[in-house]
Motif scaffolding. Structure first.
Motif, short mmCIF file in Angstrom:
data_model
loop_
_atom_site.label_atom_id
_atom_site.label_comp_id
_atom_site.label_asym_id
_atom_site.label_seq_id
_atom_site.Cartn_x
_atom_site.Cartn_y
_atom_site.Cartn_z
N CYS A 1 3.51 3.56 -12.62
CA CYS A 1 3.28 4.85 -13.26
C CYS A 1 4.21 4.95 -14.47
CB CYS A 1 3.58 6.00 -12.29
SG CYS A 1 3.54 7.64 -13.07
N MET B 1 4.91 2.13 -5.41
CA MET B 1 4.65 2.30 -6.84
C MET B 1 5.98 2.29 -7.58
SD MET B 1 2.48 5.28 -8.80
CE MET B 1 3.59 6.60 -8.35
N GLU C 1 -5.46 2.47 -13.39
CA GLU C 1 -5.45 3.25 -12.14
C GLU C 1 -5.43 4.74 -12.44
OE1 GLU C 1 -5.21 2.52 -8.61
OE2 GLU C 1 -5.95 0.56 -9.21
N ASN D 1 0.84 -1.18 0.00
CA ASN D 1 0.00 0.00 0.00
C ASN D 1 0.89 1.24 0.00
OD1 ASN D 1 -2.24 1.65 0.14
ND2 ASN D 1 -2.36 1.54 2.35
N ARG E 1 -2.00 -1.21 -12.82
CA ARG E 1 -1.50 -2.30 -11.98
C ARG E 1 -1.19 -3.49 -12.87
NH1 ARG E 1 -1.77 -1.37 -6.48
NH2 ARG E 1 -3.08 0.42 -5.94
N TYR F 1 -1.36 5.58 -14.95
CA TYR F 1 -1.19 4.64 -13.84
C TYR F 1 -1.93 3.34 -14.14
CZ TYR F 1 0.29 8.88 -11.51
OH TYR F 1 0.95 10.04 -11.19
N HIS G 1 0.68 2.52 -21.34
CA HIS G 1 -0.60 2.33 -20.64
C HIS G 1 -1.53 1.45 -21.48
CE1 HIS G 1 -4.67 3.44 -19.23
NE2 HIS G 1 -4.09 3.47 -18.04
N ASN H 1 0.65 -4.90 -8.52
CA ASN H 1 1.68 -3.90 -8.28
C ASN H 1 1.34 -2.64 -9.09
OD1 ASN H 1 3.68 -5.48 -6.66
ND2 ASN H 1 3.61 -6.76 -8.49
N LYS H 2 1.40 -1.48 -8.43
CA LYS H 2 1.05 -0.22 -9.09
C LYS H 2 2.25 0.33 -9.85
CE LYS H 2 -1.36 4.14 -8.39
NZ LYS H 2 -2.04 5.00 -7.40
#
Length: 122
Positions: free
Chosen positions: A117, A67, A93, A64, A109, A107, A82, A114-115
């Motif tokens: 950017c 990124m 995201e 949490n 996942r 953004y 993206h 896993n996030k």
């Protein structure tokens, strides 16, 4: 300062297929690999991503607030990265767009949550 970033996975073959396809247009090199355990992609000095099963053998979970950020080189490349993530089954995201102060970002996942950017400055 940053040397590399690590993302954990519970299904290494599936994760490697995702990252191989996602990063293909960025021409990464496989810098290190331990069959069935991990792979390190390199895109230049100080730009490495490790995809790995957790060393402790426990379940991989996305952190949490954690990124991974990638700079593919242009706004168009951000858009393409993206779109590629969405095509590969990633979760949206935040669609590509201006975020202020010259920061253009998108953004998503990966398949393990896993996030990530993708961004371009300027």
């Amino acid at each position: 300062m940053l040397a590399y970033a690590t993302v954990g996975t519970n299904d290494l073959p599936k994760a490697l297929a995702f990252y191989n396809a996602l990063l293909a247009d960025l021409n990464p090199q496989v810098l290190m690999e331990e069959e069935g355990t991990m792979r390190v992609y390199a895109g230049g000095p100080g730009a490495m991503i490790m995809v790995t099963k957790p060393y402790d053998g426990n379940t991989a979970t996305p952190g949490n607030g954690n990124m991974l950020a990638m700079a593919p080189g242009s706004k168009e490349a951000v858009d393409a990265l993206h779109a590629k993530a969405m095509e590969l089954g990633g979760a949206d995201e935040g669609a590509p767009g201006d975020r202020g102060q010259g920061f253009y970002g998108a953004y998503f996942r990966d398949l393990d949550g896993n996030k990530i950017c993708a961004f371009h400055m300027g």
